[in-house]
Write a protein that holds these residues in place. Structure first.
Motif, PDB file in Angstrom:
ATOM      1  N   ALA A  65      91.174 -52.491  22.401  1.00 39.46           N
ATOM      2  CA  ALA A  65      90.429 -51.245  22.591  1.00 39.46           C
ATOM      3  C   ALA A  65      88.930 -51.532  22.623  1.00 39.46           C
ATOM      4  O   ALA A  65      88.203 -51.018  23.487  1.00 39.46           O
ATOM      5  N   ARG A  66      88.441 -52.351  21.711  1.00 36.37           N
ATOM      6  CA  ARG A  66      87.007 -52.670  21.639  1.00 36.37           C
ATOM      7  C   ARG A  66      86.563 -53.365  22.923  1.00 36.37           C
ATOM      8  O   ARG A  66      85.511 -53.057  23.469  1.00 36.37           O
ATOM      9  N   ASP A  67      87.363 -54.311  23.428  1.00 39.19           N
ATOM     10  CA  ASP A  67      87.018 -55.016  24.663  1.00 39.19           C
ATOM     11  C   ASP A  67      86.941 -54.039  25.838  1.00 39.19           C
ATOM     12  O   ASP A  67      86.005 -54.097  26.631  1.00 39.19           O
ATOM     13  N   LEU A  68      87.920 -53.138  25.935  1.00 33.78           N
ATOM     14  CA  LEU A  68      87.901 -52.151  27.026  1.00 33.78           C
ATOM     15  C   LEU A  68      86.675 -51.249  26.940  1.00 33.78           C
ATOM     16  O   LEU A  68      86.003 -51.005  27.945  1.00 33.78           O
ATOM     17  N   VAL A  69      86.387 -50.753  25.748  1.00 36.18           N
ATOM     18  CA  VAL A  69      85.253 -49.836  25.554  1.00 36.18           C
ATOM     19  C   VAL A  69      83.935 -50.549  25.855  1.00 36.18           C
ATOM     20  O   VAL A  69      83.078 -50.010  26.564  1.00 36.18           O
ATOM     21  N   ASP A  70      83.774 -51.764  25.345  1.00 33.78           N
ATOM     22  CA  ASP A  70      82.533 -52.506  25.590  1.00 33.78           C
ATOM     23  C   ASP A  70      82.345 -52.796  27.078  1.00 33.78           C
ATOM     24  O   ASP A  70      81.232 -52.674  27.606  1.00 33.78           O
ATOM     25  N   THR A  71      83.426 -53.163  27.758  1.00 34.72           N
ATOM     26  CA  THR A  71      83.333 -53.454  29.186  1.00 34.72           C
ATOM     27  C   THR A  71      83.084 -52.176  29.982  1.00 34.72           C
ATOM     28  O   THR A  71      82.267 -52.161  30.904  1.00 34.72           O
ATOM     29  N   ALA A  72      83.754 -51.095  29.615  1.00 35.23           N
ATOM     30  CA  ALA A  72      83.543 -49.813  30.295  1.00 35.23           C
ATOM     31  C   ALA A  72      82.101 -49.352  30.140  1.00 35.23           C
ATOM     32  O   ALA A  72      81.519 -48.785  31.074  1.00 35.23           O
ATOM     33  N   HIS A  73      81.505 -49.615  28.983  1.00 34.94           N
ATOM     34  CA  HIS A  73      80.110 -49.216  28.744  1.00 34.94           C
ATOM     35  C   HIS A  73      79.151 -49.967  29.673  1.00 34.94           C
ATOM     36  O   HIS A  73      78.078 -49.463  29.998  1.00 34.94           O
ATOM     37  N   GLN A  74      79.532 -51.140  30.118  1.00 32.15           N
ATOM     38  CA  GLN A  74      78.716 -51.895  31.068  1.00 32.15           C
ATOM     39  C   GLN A  74      78.913 -51.404  32.502  1.00 32.15           C
ATOM     40  O   GLN A  74      78.042 -51.569  33.346  1.00 32.15           O
ATOM     41  N   VAL A  75      80.067 -50.785  32.785  1.00 33.00           N
ATOM     42  CA  VAL A  75      80.438 -50.372  34.141  1.00 33.00           C
ATOM     43  C   VAL A  75      80.109 -48.903  34.427  1.00 33.00           C
ATOM     44  O   VAL A  75      79.737 -48.540  35.533  1.00 33.00           O
ATOM     45  N   CYS A  76      80.240 -48.044  33.427  1.00 31.50           N
ATOM     46  CA  CYS A  76      80.100 -46.592  33.598  1.00 31.50           C
ATOM     47  C   CYS A  76      78.714 -46.215  34.131  1.00 31.50           C
ATOM     48  O   CYS A  76      77.690 -46.618  33.571  1.00 31.50           O
ATOM     49  N   PRO A  77      78.660 -45.434  35.210  1.00 33.54           N
ATOM     50  CA  PRO A  77      77.366 -45.010  35.759  1.00 33.54           C
ATOM     51  C   PRO A  77      76.499 -44.228  34.761  1.00 33.54           C
ATOM     52  O   PRO A  77      75.280 -44.395  34.737  1.00 33.54           O
ATOM     53  N   TYR A  78      77.118 -43.400  33.941  1.00 34.15           N
ATOM     54  CA  TYR A  78      76.336 -42.654  32.948  1.00 34.15           C
ATOM     55  C   TYR A  78      75.748 -43.616  31.914  1.00 34.15           C
ATOM     56  O   TYR A  78      74.596 -43.467  31.501  1.00 34.15           O
ATOM     57  N   SER A  79      76.539 -44.591  31.477  1.00 33.67           N
ATOM     58  CA  SER A  79      76.029 -45.578  30.525  1.00 33.67           C
ATOM     59  C   SER A  79      74.881 -46.358  31.136  1.00 33.67           C
ATOM     60  O   SER A  79      73.865 -46.613  30.478  1.00 33.67           O
ATOM     61  N   ASN A  80      75.029 -46.743  32.400  1.00 29.50           N
ATOM     62  CA  ASN A  80      73.955 -47.482  33.071  1.00 29.50           C
ATOM     63  C   ASN A  80      72.711 -46.621  33.244  1.00 29.50           C
ATOM     64  O   ASN A  80      71.590 -47.129  33.157  1.00 29.50           O
ATOM     65  N   ALA A  81      72.891 -45.335  33.485  1.00 28.47           N
ATOM     66  CA  ALA A  81      71.745 -44.439  33.668  1.00 28.47           C
ATOM     67  C   ALA A  81      71.007 -44.182  32.353  1.00 28.47           C
ATOM     68  O   ALA A  81      69.792 -43.994  32.348  1.00 28.47           O
ATOM     69  N   THR A  82      71.735 -44.155  31.261  1.00 26.22           N
ATOM     70  CA  THR A  82      71.122 -43.805  29.980  1.00 26.22           C
ATOM     71  C   THR A  82      70.666 -45.014  29.178  1.00 26.22           C
ATOM     72  O   THR A  82      69.838 -44.869  28.278  1.00 26.22           O
ATOM     73  N   ARG A  83      71.177 -46.194  29.497  1.00 27.59           N
ATOM     74  CA  ARG A  83      70.887 -47.401  28.710  1.00 27.59           C
ATOM     75  C   ARG A  83      69.381 -47.623  28.585  1.00 27.59           C
ATOM     76  O   ARG A  83      68.663 -47.690  29.572  1.00 27.59           O
ATOM     77  N   GLY A  84      68.934 -47.721  27.333  1.00 24.27           N
ATOM     78  CA  GLY A  84      67.522 -47.967  27.080  1.00 24.27           C
ATOM     79  C   GLY A  84      66.662 -46.711  27.139  1.00 24.27           C
ATOM     80  O   GLY A  84      65.475 -46.766  26.866  1.00 24.27           O
ATOM     81  N   ASN A  85      67.266 -45.579  27.492  1.00 20.24           N
ATOM     82  CA  ASN A  85      66.506 -44.327  27.604  1.00 20.24           C
ATOM     83  C   ASN A  85      66.813 -43.344  26.480  1.00 20.24           C
ATOM     84  O   ASN A  85      65.936 -42.594  26.070  1.00 20.24           O
ATOM     85  N   ILE A  86      68.072 -43.327  26.060  1.00 16.51           N
ATOM     86  CA  ILE A  86      68.479 -42.412  24.994  1.00 16.51           C
ATOM     87  C   ILE A  86      69.410 -43.155  24.045  1.00 16.51           C
ATOM     88  O   ILE A  86      69.995 -44.187  24.398  1.00 16.51           O
ATOM     89  N   GLU A  87      69.584 -42.598  22.858  1.00 13.23           N
ATOM     90  CA  GLU A  87      70.527 -43.156  21.898  1.00 13.23           C
ATOM     91  C   GLU A  87      71.937 -42.771  22.321  1.00 13.23           C
ATOM     92  O   GLU A  87      72.235 -41.599  22.534  1.00 13.23           O
ATOM     93  N   VAL A  88      72.810 -43.777  22.464  1.00 12.46           N
ATOM     94  CA  VAL A  88      74.217 -43.559  22.781  1.00 12.46           C
ATOM     95  C   VAL A  88      75.039 -44.282  21.713  1.00 12.46           C
ATOM     96  O   VAL A  88      74.951 -45.491  21.574  1.00 12.46           O
ATOM     97  N   ASP A  89      75.814 -43.513  20.967  1.00 15.90           N
ATOM     98  CA  ASP A  89      76.648 -44.048  19.898  1.00 15.90           C
ATOM     99  C   ASP A  89      78.100 -43.947  20.355  1.00 15.90           C
ATOM    100  O   ASP A  89      78.592 -42.839  20.593  1.00 15.90           O
ATOM    101  N   ILE A  90      78.752 -45.097  20.504  1.00 18.71           N
ATOM    102  CA  ILE A  90      80.141 -45.123  20.953  1.00 18.71           C
ATOM    103  C   ILE A  90      81.011 -45.660  19.828  1.00 18.71           C
ATOM    104  O   ILE A  90      80.762 -46.752  19.316  1.00 18.71           O
ATOM    105  N   SER A  91      82.026 -44.874  19.461  1.00 21.96           N
ATOM    106  CA  SER A  91      82.940 -45.310  18.401  1.00 21.96           C
ATOM    107  C   SER A  91      84.373 -45.212  18.911  1.00 21.96           C
ATOM    108  O   SER A  91      84.681 -44.446  19.808  1.00 21.96           O
ATOM    109  N   ILE A  92      85.220 -46.021  18.311  1.00 21.10           N
ATOM    110  CA  ILE A  92      86.649 -45.956  18.591  1.00 21.10           C
ATOM    111  C   ILE A  92      87.297 -45.315  17.369  1.00 21.10           C
ATOM    112  O   ILE A  92      87.100 -45.771  16.235  1.00 21.10           O
ATOM    113  N   VAL A  93      88.024 -44.243  17.599  1.00 16.54           N
ATOM    114  CA  VAL A  93      88.621 -43.506  16.471  1.00 16.54           C
ATOM    115  C   VAL A  93      90.125 -43.640  16.477  1.00 16.54           C
ATOM    116  O   VAL A  93      90.727 -44.016  17.453  1.00 16.54           O
TER     117      VAL A  93
END
Length: 141
Positions: free
Chosen positions: A113-141
């Motif tokens: 799950a962690r590998d998928l989430v971390d990789t998706a965070h590198q691929v997702c357009p929203y993550s790429n748009a927000t990276r370094g601009n706003i705080e994004v907290d991603i957790s696996i529950v």
């Protein structure tokens, strides 16, 4: 700045009235009234930009998860879900947002799950748009 190599799709909306208005997509599939949230002194009787951003980011992130899972030959559980929260508040230049994504991938090993989430965070357009601009907290529950 990342420049698109190719435009695959363009979304078009027409918005009037700002936070107390209406937003309509060119195909008519999105047609929403907008209202300032009660917490910000509004009526809270319609959706708001933060809710739309939360829905968009979480849907896009789920798409990125499914994409990377397919590449890694991992099945995303049918009951996978993302609870998204978007905060708004003052920053020195005006207003800013912060995002929390709580991702549920029932039945997957934590490391997978962690590998998928971390990789998706590198691929997702929203993550790429927000990276370094706003705080994004991603957790696996």
């Amino acid at each position: 700045m990342n420049k698109l190599e190719k435009v695959m799709y363009t979304a078009h909306t027409h918005t009037t009235g700002g936070r107390d208005g209406k937003a309509v997509s060119d195909d008519g599939l999105l047609n929403v009234d907008l209202a300032l949230p009660k917490a910000m002194g509004g009526t809270g009787t319609a959706t708001n930009p933060e809710q739309l951003f939360a829905a968009g980011y979480s849907a896009c992130f789920m798409g990125a998860l499914k994409h990377v899972a397919g590449l890694k030959k991992v099945k995303v559980p049918d009951d996978a879900s993302i609870d998204a929260s978007v905060d708004i508040g003052p920053i020195p230049q005006g207003f800013g947002i912060a995002v929390k994504l709580a991702i549920a991938l029932p039945g997957l090993e934590k490391s997978v799950a962690r590998d998928l989430v971390d990789t998706a965070h590198q691929v997702c357009p929203y993550s790429n748009a927000t990276r370094g601009n706003i705080e994004v907290d991603i957790s696996i529950v």
